[in-house]
Design an enzyme around this catalytic site. Sequence first.
Site, short mmCIF file in Angstrom:
data_model
loop_
_atom_site.label_atom_id
_atom_site.label_comp_id
_atom_site.label_asym_id
_atom_site.label_seq_id
_atom_site.Cartn_x
_atom_site.Cartn_y
_atom_site.Cartn_z
N ASP A 72 -5.57 -1.82 -5.97
CA ASP A 72 -5.56 -1.52 -7.02
C ASP A 72 -5.66 -2.15 -8.48
O ASP A 72 -5.11 -3.46 -8.46
CB ASP A 72 -4.30 -0.02 -7.41
CG ASP A 72 -4.48 -0.51 -8.98
OD1 ASP A 72 -4.22 0.77 -9.26
OD2 ASP A 72 -3.63 -0.90 -9.31
N LYS A 102 -9.48 0.48 -14.35
CA LYS A 102 -9.53 1.10 -15.89
C LYS A 102 -10.02 0.69 -16.44
O LYS A 102 -10.24 -0.24 -16.81
CB LYS A 102 -7.14 1.05 -15.40
CG LYS A 102 -6.72 1.47 -14.82
CD LYS A 102 -5.06 1.72 -14.27
CE LYS A 102 -4.75 0.91 -12.90
NZ LYS A 102 -3.98 -0.31 -12.70
N1 LIG Z 1 -1.63 1.69 -14.90
C1 LIG Z 1 -0.64 0.38 -14.75
O1 LIG Z 1 -0.68 1.36 -16.45
C2 LIG Z 1 0.44 -0.32 -14.34
C3 LIG Z 1 1.31 -0.66 -14.38
C4 LIG Z 1 2.00 -1.72 -14.10
C5 LIG Z 1 0.95 -1.72 -12.68
N2 LIG Z 1 0.33 -1.41 -12.42
C6 LIG Z 1 0.18 -1.42 -10.78
O2 LIG Z 1 0.39 -1.50 -9.46
C7 LIG Z 1 0.77 -2.56 -8.83
C8 LIG Z 1 2.34 -2.56 -8.85
O3 LIG Z 1 3.17 -2.69 -10.29
P1 LIG Z 1 3.86 -4.34 -10.37
O4 LIG Z 1 3.20 -5.58 -9.24
O5 LIG Z 1 3.91 -3.64 -11.17
O6 LIG Z 1 5.52 -4.70 -9.54
P2 LIG Z 1 6.07 -4.46 -7.92
O7 LIG Z 1 4.24 -4.50 -7.06
O8 LIG Z 1 6.77 -3.38 -7.47
O9 LIG Z 1 6.57 -5.50 -7.68
C9 LIG Z 1 5.42 -7.06 -7.65
C10 LIG Z 1 7.07 -7.98 -6.95
O10 LIG Z 1 6.71 -8.08 -5.61
C11 LIG Z 1 7.13 -8.27 -5.32
N3 LIG Z 1 6.96 -8.39 -3.36
C12 LIG Z 1 5.97 -7.64 -3.60
N4 LIG Z 1 6.81 -7.13 -1.96
C13 LIG Z 1 7.25 -7.57 -1.69
C14 LIG Z 1 8.33 -7.39 -0.63
N5 LIG Z 1 7.52 -7.00 1.07
N6 LIG Z 1 9.75 -8.07 -0.10
C15 LIG Z 1 9.87 -8.68 -1.17
N7 LIG Z 1 9.27 -9.37 -3.07
C16 LIG Z 1 8.38 -8.39 -2.22
C17 LIG Z 1 5.85 -9.42 -5.42
O11 LIG Z 1 6.41 -11.01 -5.17
P3 LIG Z 1 5.03 -11.99 -4.61
O12 LIG Z 1 3.59 -11.34 -5.55
O13 LIG Z 1 5.35 -13.36 -4.84
O14 LIG Z 1 5.22 -12.02 -2.78
C18 LIG Z 1 5.77 -9.27 -6.77
O15 LIG Z 1 6.97 -9.93 -7.35
C19 LIG Z 1 0.73 -3.69 -9.60
O16 LIG Z 1 0.07 -4.78 -9.53
C20 LIG Z 1 -0.94 -2.73 -10.57
O17 LIG Z 1 -1.55 -2.74 -9.72
C21 LIG Z 1 -0.58 -0.19 -13.15
#
Ligand SMILES: NC(=O)c1ccc[n+]([C@@H]2O[C@H](COP(=O)([O-])OP(=O)(O)OC[C@H]3O[C@@H](n4cnc5c(N)ncnc54)[C@H](OP(=O)(O)O)[C@@H]3O)[C@@H](O)[C@H]2O)c1
Length: 327
Positions: A72, A102
């Site tokens: 994504d 997107k």
């Molecule tokens: N459509 C939209 O408006 C929208 C908005 C927000 C996000 N998104 C998409 O959704 C994706 C995910 O959301 P997000 O990036 O906000 O947050 P998330 O995936 O919920 O959290 C990411 C965080 O969790 C940590 N992490 C991941 N796996 C882990 C594990 N097994 N144990 C411990 N820590 C862990 C990562 O650290 P490290 O990287 O340091 O390992 C990072 O700090 C985004 O990257 C994006 O692609 C879309």
Amino acid sequence: MASKLISVLFVFIFCNANASIQAPKLKLNDGGEIPAIALGTWLGNNTQPSAQGTEVEVAVRWALEAGYRHIDTAWVYKTERQVGQGVKVSGVPREEVFITTKLWNDQHARDAVVPALRESLKNLQMDYVDLFLIHWPCGQFANQSYDLTDSLETWRGMMEAKRLGLAKSIGLSNFNQQQIQRVVDAGLDKPAALQIEVNLNLQQPELLAYCRAQDIAVMGYTPFGSLFYNKASKAAPAPRSDDPALVAIADKYNKTVPQINLRYLVELGVIPLPKSLTKKRIEQNLDIFDFQLTAEERKTLQSFDKGYRTIPQHKWLDHPYYPFEKN
Ligand SMILES: NC(=O)c1ccc[n+]([C@@H]2O[C@H](COP(=O)([O-])OP(=O)(O)OC[C@H]3O[C@@H](n4cnc5c(N)ncnc54)[C@H](OP(=O)(O)O)[C@@H]3O)[C@@H](O)[C@H]2O)c1
Ligand SMILES: *[C@@H]1O[C@H](CO)[C@@H](O)[C@H](O)[C@H]1NC(C)=O
Ligand SMILES: *[C@@H]1O[C@H](CO)[C@@H](O)[C@H](O)[C@H]1NC(C)=O
Ligand SMILES: *[C@@H]1O[C@H](CO)[C@@H](O)[C@H](O)[C@H]1NC(C)=O
């Protein structure tokens, strides 16, 4: 000849010994298929990859080696170039990988959609994406004034992108039920997917039920919500990753709490998009397809739903198309 056969056999056995995990796929309402989990590639609020960075490229390669087949990204993340590079260096054929990107808010004009996707494709070094989403219902020009283009116009641009073969499927992100229904009612192509925030604090049962009834696939962003202390704001409700109820479930299955969290989302029918740049976590987050939670465990996980939004985008509260509750 014989030695060639043996080396082929060796490669075969070797590859099998390191068999990667394959996530199941879900059917889309347009006939396509979407892998049940994706690697997220947004680096966070104020974090942008450096122009020559490779951190996302490396993460994408690790993910594809582990068995992910869905990445994504978004134009606004500035990670498309690295995603494309990661796919290339992984050696996994392009057609085996599902790429979501997107449309940003400053390209909502109907005629702006195809050129915007072409720019994303150039960044990705690809000639199509598998899924193209309108990132937000809130249009905003580069000069920050709001663009009130009707989303049906933007949607017609999305349909043109699909007709040209530049996107296999098209969908929405951050639209509320009413906003989605308007697109459905217009008698145009039906959105194949909706990407919204879904995590333990924000489980969105009504919107999920609506999408199930409409056969619209749901992708869950920020799947970990406020699970991790270093990411959670003080106001965020429980649970954190050391929550005793979650640790007990994790111990039972020899899994980690983040894995229990992701497994629960999959069982809700949601495609989670966990982001990580850490090899071990990338691998761990995919390893959730060999066990199943009990009804009682799901009830425990359900109890954390507080309707708490991690990304309320309050900066657009006064936008006429702001999609979320205003309290
Ligand atoms: N459509 C939209 O408006 C929208 C908005 C927000 C996000 N998104 C998409 O959704 C994706 C995910 O959301 P997000 O990036 O906000 O947050 P998330 O995936 O919920 O959290 C990411 C965080 O969790 C940590 N992490 C991941 N796996 C882990 C594990 N097994 N144990 C411990 N820590 C862990 C990562 O650290 P490290 O990287 O340091 O390992 C990072 O700090 C985004 O990257 C994006 O692609 C879309
Ligand atoms: C992003 O930044 C805003 C403004 O600084 C802040 O209020 C919000 O909590 C941040 N969101 C995340 C997910 O870190
Ligand atoms: C902002 O940009 C839009 C689109 O280019 C233009 O129509 C509008 O007049 C601009 N507004 C201001 C305040 O400059
Ligand atoms: C528990 O999980 C770890 C990590 O996946 C694995 O190495 C170990 O063999 C598992 N233990 C049991 C008893 O299944």
